[in-house]
Design an enzyme around this catalytic site. Structure first.
Site, PDB file in Angstrom:
ATOM      1  N   ASN A 149       0.847  -1.192   0.000  1.00  0.00           N
ATOM      2  CA  ASN A 149       0.000   0.000   0.000  1.00  0.00           C
ATOM      3  C   ASN A 149       0.883   1.242   0.000  1.00  0.00           C
ATOM      4  O   ASN A 149       1.986   1.240   0.540  1.00  0.00           O
ATOM      5  CB  ASN A 149      -0.895   0.002   1.246  1.00  0.00           C
TER       6      ASN A 149
ATOM      7  N   GLU B  41      -1.112   0.879  -4.948  1.00  0.00           N
ATOM      8  CA  GLU B  41      -1.207   2.141  -5.702  1.00  0.00           C
ATOM      9  C   GLU B  41      -0.049   2.351  -6.666  1.00  0.00           C
ATOM     10  O   GLU B  41      -0.135   3.207  -7.545  1.00  0.00           O
ATOM     11  CB  GLU B  41      -1.319   3.339  -4.739  1.00  0.00           C
TER      12      GLU B  41
ATOM     13  N   ASP C  45      -2.237  21.649   9.635  1.00  0.00           N
ATOM     14  CA  ASP C  45      -2.998  20.692   8.840  1.00  0.00           C
ATOM     15  C   ASP C  45      -3.491  21.339   7.551  1.00  0.00           C
ATOM     16  O   ASP C  45      -3.252  22.519   7.302  1.00  0.00           O
ATOM     17  CB  ASP C  45      -4.153  20.137   9.684  1.00  0.00           C
TER      18      ASP C  45
HETATM   19  C1  LIG Z   1       0.551  15.696   1.314  1.00  0.00           C
HETATM   20  C2  LIG Z   1      -0.317  14.749   2.076  1.00  0.00           C
HETATM   21  C3  LIG Z   1      -0.091  14.537   3.423  1.00  0.00           C
HETATM   22  C4  LIG Z   1      -0.875  13.630   4.151  1.00  0.00           C
HETATM   23  N1  LIG Z   1      -0.580  13.378   5.466  1.00  0.00           N
HETATM   24  C5  LIG Z   1      -1.254  12.394   6.114  1.00  0.00           C
HETATM   25  C6  LIG Z   1      -0.875  12.011   7.439  1.00  0.00           C
HETATM   26  O1  LIG Z   1       0.039  12.579   8.027  1.00  0.00           O
HETATM   27  N2  LIG Z   1      -1.557  10.997   8.026  1.00  0.00           N
HETATM   28  C7  LIG Z   1      -2.579  10.342   7.417  1.00  0.00           C
HETATM   29  O2  LIG Z   1      -3.126   9.400   7.992  1.00  0.00           O
HETATM   30  N3  LIG Z   1      -2.987  10.705   6.182  1.00  0.00           N
HETATM   31  C8  LIG Z   1      -2.340  11.696   5.505  1.00  0.00           C
HETATM   32  N4  LIG Z   1      -2.696  12.040   4.230  1.00  0.00           N
HETATM   33  C9  LIG Z   1      -3.845  11.394   3.603  1.00  0.00           C
HETATM   34  C10 LIG Z   1      -3.634   9.974   3.128  1.00  0.00           C
HETATM   35  O3  LIG Z   1      -2.357   9.469   3.167  1.00  0.00           O
HETATM   36  C11 LIG Z   1      -4.168   9.781   1.740  1.00  0.00           C
HETATM   37  O4  LIG Z   1      -5.423  10.365   1.631  1.00  0.00           O
HETATM   38  C12 LIG Z   1      -4.217   8.337   1.308  1.00  0.00           C
HETATM   39  O5  LIG Z   1      -4.837   8.326   0.072  1.00  0.00           O
HETATM   40  C13 LIG Z   1      -4.959   7.388   2.175  1.00  0.00           C
HETATM   41  O6  LIG Z   1      -4.880   6.173   1.461  1.00  0.00           O
HETATM   42  P1  LIG Z   1      -5.552   4.815   1.904  1.00  0.00           P
HETATM   43  O7  LIG Z   1      -6.997   4.971   1.552  1.00  0.00           O
HETATM   44  O8  LIG Z   1      -4.828   3.841   1.025  1.00  0.00           O
HETATM   45  O9  LIG Z   1      -5.331   4.594   3.331  1.00  0.00           O
HETATM   46  C14 LIG Z   1      -1.943  12.959   3.500  1.00  0.00           C
HETATM   47  C15 LIG Z   1      -2.180  13.186   2.145  1.00  0.00           C
HETATM   48  C16 LIG Z   1      -1.379  14.067   1.440  1.00  0.00           C
HETATM   49  C17 LIG Z   1      -1.652  14.267  -0.031  1.00  0.00           C
END
Ligand SMILES: Cc1cc2nc3c(=O)[nH]c(=O)nc-3n(C[C@H](O)[C@H](O)[C@H](O)COP(=O)(O)O)c2cc1C
Length: 436
Positions: A140, A200, A247
């Protein structure tokens, strides 16, 4: 094309600001990046880190991401939809740029990790794509900010519900790789929320050719062109304070006890370029919001309304607002689109549905449609209280319960009084009237 090669291309085109003056990673670099946003910038001389350059603001706009793929911005939703639907395993290579140099020992103080703001809890990695693997579900990609608190340890924010969180819940501890310095094929793919079990990196490769390589000390396939890779282990129960940190909403997130990422190996390209990503700023926003646009687009079309475009706009923190442009055929289309848009992006708080003559990238135009076409009693859809986004400071703390509202800003199909059409002035050839 890898991150560095893309940056060089921007330089050749004259769109990269190069700073020759020495800059510090403690607040100063972030402040400069914010001041020039959205222009891409490269710091050529970084105080205390003579081996590194630091680059930021590289993908602050949809235009910059569309340019990387060589398509117009209007092609982004179809391109992302196509890549999610037609995933494609990337090629594995052994001699990868990201492994050119293996650092001796691990000392995070040797990396130019930025502290972005005075109130931040510490130095933060914010641009990294995080690769993990579940023994049954596979690999992932996610984003997880990580705050350094020791020479080898960081605390990392892993929101409940993320695939990484689910994997950690099952395993207790996991191998992981934080990959810094990547291009939009990898960045956008990592930001999509697709079915658990989908790797992904296959979306990244469907977006544009992506090579992967096996990490040096963990059993993971990582983007081969990454500038810097931090390999190690993440522990669910071993926690440390994380935060405060800015954030997506440009407000401060609170301190929490979050899982520890223990870094065990660091590799990088020769003459590495550290990719900075300003929290809450445009690049963070575009990467968060853009991958939600195809899901809203799909949901509205599946509900039987002809959706033309979607903008999860920076004014709504690229998360809490969606502007949906439709080709209205039935009187109920606006309201149907509102419900479908919320189904396509559960964290959204306000949905605005507009007619096809409105420019959804121009907030004045959207506001104009609200001023001239909207009647609250008839056109407001109060969804009521539902779980929304934990990022919204106005949502109920702890539960993220929020009041979701939809605004049908489309004109009625049958006009009873004044016309809703905007009067146009005749077009002229200005050269005939004004000397250049
Ligand atoms: C620049 C950026 C920073 C992010 N930081 C975090 C974070 O610190 N913690 C978190 O849980 N998600 C964070 N996210 C959101 C997720 O990593 C992201 O939406 C991801 O698609 C979730 O994927 P999943 O559905 O495979 O779990 C961030 C997304 C971006 C684009």
């Amino acid at each position: 094309m890898y991150f560095r090669e893309h940056m060089n291309k921007l330089d050749k085109e004259g769109s990269l600001i190069k700073v020759k003056k020495e800059v510090g990673v403690d607040i100063e670099a972030a402040a400069v990046l914010k001041a020039v946003e959205p222009s891409p910038l490269l710091f050529e001389k970084v105080k205390d880190y003579p081996n590194f350059r630091v680059a930021g603001n590289i993908f602050c706009t949809k235009q910059s991401i569309a340019d990387y793929f060589g398509i117009p911005t209007s092609g982004l939703i179809p391109k992302l939809t196509e890549a999610i639907d037609n995933r494609n395993p990337p090629e594995e290579i052994s001699d990868a740029p990201c492994k050119e140099i293996v650092m001796e020992g691990v000392d995070l103080n040797k990396l130019p990790i930025l502290k972005h703001n005075e109130r931040d809890g510490g130095r933060y990695i914010s641009s990294a794509v995080v690769v993990t693997k579940d023994p049954e579900l596979g690999q992932n990609l996610d984003f997880h900010r990580a705050m350094q608190f020791e020479a080898t340890k960081m605390s990392t924010r892993i929101i409940k519900g993320r695939d990484f969180y689910k994997f950690l819940e099952r395993a207790g501890e996991l191998e992981a790789a934080w990959c810094v310095g990547n291009t939009p094929n990898v960045l956008v793919a990592a930001a999509t929320s697709v079915k658990t079990g989908i790797n992904e990196l296959e979306i990244a490769n469907a977006l544009s050719k992506t090579q992967v390589t096996r990490a040096t000390s963990v059993d993971l396939l990582i983007p081969a062109g990454s500038e810097v890779v931090l390999e190690g282990r993440v522990y669910m129960k071993d926690r440390s304070t994380e935060g405060p940190f800015i954030d997506l909403t440009e407000t401060y997130d609170i301190e929490r006890e979050e899982p520890i990422f223990e870094v065990k190996k660091i590799t990088h390209r020769k003459d590495p370029v550290w990719q900075a990503l300003l929290p809450g700023a445009l690049e963070h926003k575009v990467l968060m919001g853009m991958p939600r646009e195809p899901t809203i687009f799909k949901s509205v079309n599946e509900a039987g309304v002809k959706c033309l475009d979607v903008n999860v706009n920076p004014g709504g923190s690229s998360w809490l607002h969606a502007i949906v442009r439709i080709d209205k055929q039935n009187e109920e289309d606006g309201k149907t689109a509102i419900h479908a848009a919320f189904a396509g992006h559960r964290s959204c708080k306000h949905v605005f549905v507009v007619d096809k003559d409105i420019d959804i990238y121009n907030s004045l135009d959207v506001e104009w449609s609200m001023a001239t076409r909207f009647q609250a009693e008839r056109d407001l859809v109060d969804i009521g209280k539902e779980p929304g986004s934990s990022l919204d400071p106005s949502a109920e703390p702890g539960t993220k319960i929020t009041n979701k509202i939809g605004f049908d800003l489309t004109a009625p199909l049958v006009t009873k009084g004044k016309s809703f059409a905007r009067a146009e002035f005749p077009k002229v050839d200005l050269k005939k009237y004004i000397d250049e």
